[in-house]
Design a protein around this motif. Structure first.
Motif, mmCIF file in Angstrom:
data_model
loop_
_atom_site.group_PDB
_atom_site.id
_atom_site.type_symbol
_atom_site.label_atom_id
_atom_site.label_comp_id
_atom_site.label_asym_id
_atom_site.label_seq_id
_atom_site.Cartn_x
_atom_site.Cartn_y
_atom_site.Cartn_z
ATOM 1 N N ALA A 292 7.063 5.533 -10.416
ATOM 2 C CA ALA A 292 6.788 4.173 -9.950
ATOM 3 C C ALA A 292 5.801 4.185 -8.782
ATOM 4 C CB ALA A 292 8.089 3.481 -9.547
ATOM 5 N N ASP A 293 5.948 5.142 -7.864
ATOM 6 C CA ASP A 293 5.010 5.223 -6.744
ATOM 7 C C ASP A 293 3.614 5.631 -7.213
ATOM 8 O OD1 ASP A 293 6.736 4.331 -4.803
ATOM 9 O OD2 ASP A 293 7.108 6.308 -3.912
ATOM 10 N N VAL A 294 3.539 6.560 -8.147
ATOM 11 C CA VAL A 294 2.235 6.964 -8.677
ATOM 12 C C VAL A 294 1.597 5.784 -9.416
ATOM 13 C CG1 VAL A 294 1.043 8.505 -10.279
ATOM 14 C CG2 VAL A 294 2.821 9.406 -8.760
ATOM 15 N N ASP A 295 2.376 5.067 -10.194
ATOM 16 C CA ASP A 295 1.865 3.869 -10.868
ATOM 17 C C ASP A 295 1.366 2.842 -9.857
ATOM 18 O OD1 ASP A 295 2.404 4.897 -13.391
ATOM 19 O OD2 ASP A 295 4.292 3.786 -13.619
ATOM 20 N N LEU A 296 2.081 2.700 -8.758
ATOM 21 C CA LEU A 296 1.675 1.756 -7.714
ATOM 22 C C LEU A 296 0.327 2.152 -7.111
ATOM 23 C CD1 LEU A 296 2.256 -0.710 -5.963
ATOM 24 C CD2 LEU A 296 3.626 0.788 -4.475
ATOM 25 N N ILE A 297 0.113 3.437 -6.904
ATOM 26 C CA ILE A 297 -1.183 3.900 -6.399
ATOM 27 C C ILE A 297 -2.294 3.476 -7.351
ATOM 28 C CG2 ILE A 297 -2.608 5.953 -5.995
ATOM 29 C CD1 ILE A 297 -0.039 7.309 -4.916
ATOM 30 N N VAL A 298 -2.081 3.683 -8.630
ATOM 31 C CA VAL A 298 -3.095 3.330 -9.632
ATOM 32 C C VAL A 298 -3.311 1.822 -9.661
ATOM 33 C CG1 VAL A 298 -3.645 3.356 -12.091
ATOM 34 C CG2 VAL A 298 -2.689 5.402 -11.005
ATOM 35 N N GLU A 299 -2.240 1.045 -9.657
ATOM 36 C CA GLU A 299 -2.366 -0.412 -9.693
ATOM 37 C C GLU A 299 -3.063 -0.940 -8.437
ATOM 38 O OE1 GLU A 299 -1.851 -2.333 -12.357
ATOM 39 O OE2 GLU A 299 -1.478 -0.397 -13.309
ATOM 40 N N PRO B 133 0.808 -1.219 0.000
ATOM 41 C CA PRO B 133 0.000 0.000 0.000
ATOM 42 C C PRO B 133 0.848 1.279 0.000
ATOM 43 C CG PRO B 133 -0.047 -1.018 2.155
ATOM 44 C CD PRO B 133 0.718 -1.945 1.256
ATOM 45 N N ILE B 134 0.328 2.270 -0.677
ATOM 46 C CA ILE B 134 0.940 3.602 -0.697
ATOM 47 C C ILE B 134 -0.178 4.580 -1.029
ATOM 48 C CG2 ILE B 134 1.601 3.473 -3.125
ATOM 49 C CD1 ILE B 134 4.153 5.078 -2.319
ATOM 50 N N ASP B 135 -0.039 5.802 -0.584
ATOM 51 C CA ASP B 135 -1.042 6.812 -0.890
ATOM 52 C C ASP B 135 -0.342 8.131 -1.223
ATOM 53 O OD1 ASP B 135 -0.477 8.193 1.588
ATOM 54 O OD2 ASP B 135 -1.737 6.728 2.598
ATOM 55 N N MET B 136 -1.144 9.107 -1.616
ATOM 56 C CA MET B 136 -0.581 10.388 -2.024
ATOM 57 C C MET B 136 0.089 11.120 -0.863
ATOM 58 S SD MET B 136 -0.820 10.572 -5.235
ATOM 59 C CE MET B 136 -0.295 12.271 -5.469
ATOM 60 N N LEU B 137 -0.358 10.891 0.341
ATOM 61 C CA LEU B 137 0.302 11.523 1.484
ATOM 62 C C LEU B 137 1.728 11.004 1.650
ATOM 63 C CD1 LEU B 137 -2.616 11.600 4.072
ATOM 64 C CD2 LEU B 137 -1.708 13.489 2.697
ATOM 65 N N LYS B 138 1.909 9.706 1.417
ATOM 66 C CA LYS B 138 3.260 9.124 1.480
ATOM 67 C C LYS B 138 4.131 9.693 0.360
ATOM 68 C CE LYS B 138 6.501 6.210 2.689
ATOM 69 N NZ LYS B 138 7.282 6.399 3.895
ATOM 70 N N VAL B 139 3.566 9.807 -0.834
ATOM 71 C CA VAL B 139 4.309 10.381 -1.961
ATOM 72 C C VAL B 139 4.694 11.828 -1.643
ATOM 73 C CG1 VAL B 139 4.150 11.079 -4.383
ATOM 74 C CG2 VAL B 139 3.302 8.832 -3.671
ATOM 75 N N GLN B 140 3.745 12.587 -1.095
ATOM 76 C CA GLN B 140 4.034 13.974 -0.730
ATOM 77 C C GLN B 140 5.167 14.047 0.299
ATOM 78 O OE1 GLN B 140 0.868 16.011 1.338
ATOM 79 N NE2 GLN B 140 1.618 18.002 0.701
ATOM 80 N N HIS B 141 5.107 13.173 1.289
ATOM 81 C CA HIS B 141 6.168 13.137 2.299
ATOM 82 C C HIS B 141 7.521 12.831 1.657
ATOM 83 C CE1 HIS B 141 8.383 12.245 5.959
ATOM 84 N NE2 HIS B 141 8.724 11.097 5.403
ATOM 85 N N LYS B 142 7.524 11.844 0.765
ATOM 86 C CA LYS B 142 8.780 11.476 0.103
ATOM 87 C C LYS B 142 9.309 12.612 -0.768
ATOM 88 C CE LYS B 142 9.233 7.117 -1.280
ATOM 89 N NZ LYS B 142 8.917 5.790 -1.896
ATOM 90 N N LEU B 143 8.409 13.363 -1.387
ATOM 91 C CA LEU B 143 8.835 14.529 -2.171
ATOM 92 C C LEU B 143 9.449 15.595 -1.274
ATOM 93 C CD1 LEU B 143 5.904 14.916 -4.696
ATOM 94 C CD2 LEU B 143 8.314 14.622 -5.292
#
Length: 67
Positions: free
Chosen positions: A49-56, A26-36
């Motif tokens: 890859a993380d954005v693709d993972l969210i979609v998948e 699992p991953i969400d946009m909040l995690k992506v934002q934190h990583k950014l």
């Protein structure tokens, strides 16, 4: 076509216990934002890859929960 509201809905659905039975990474946009913000991505491919993972993850969760 996946729409941003579906991804936001995915974050809400993570509170569903069966979500973790279906989605193993699992991953969400909040995690992506934190990583950014913390500069954890070495390149654009890692972000993609993380954005693709969210979609998948959304596709996997919703295809099973709909049936």
């Amino acid at each position: 076509m996946w729409h941003h509201t579906m991804i936001i809905t995915l974050i809400i659905c993570r509170t569903e216990p069966e979500y973790y039975d279906i989605v193993s990474n699992p991953i969400d946009m909040l995690k992506v934002q934190h990583k950014l913000k913390s500069e954890e991505y070495d390149d654009i491919e890692q972000l993609a890859a993380d954005v693709d993972l969210i979609v998948e993850n959304a596709k996997a969760y919703y295809s099973i929960s709909i049936h």
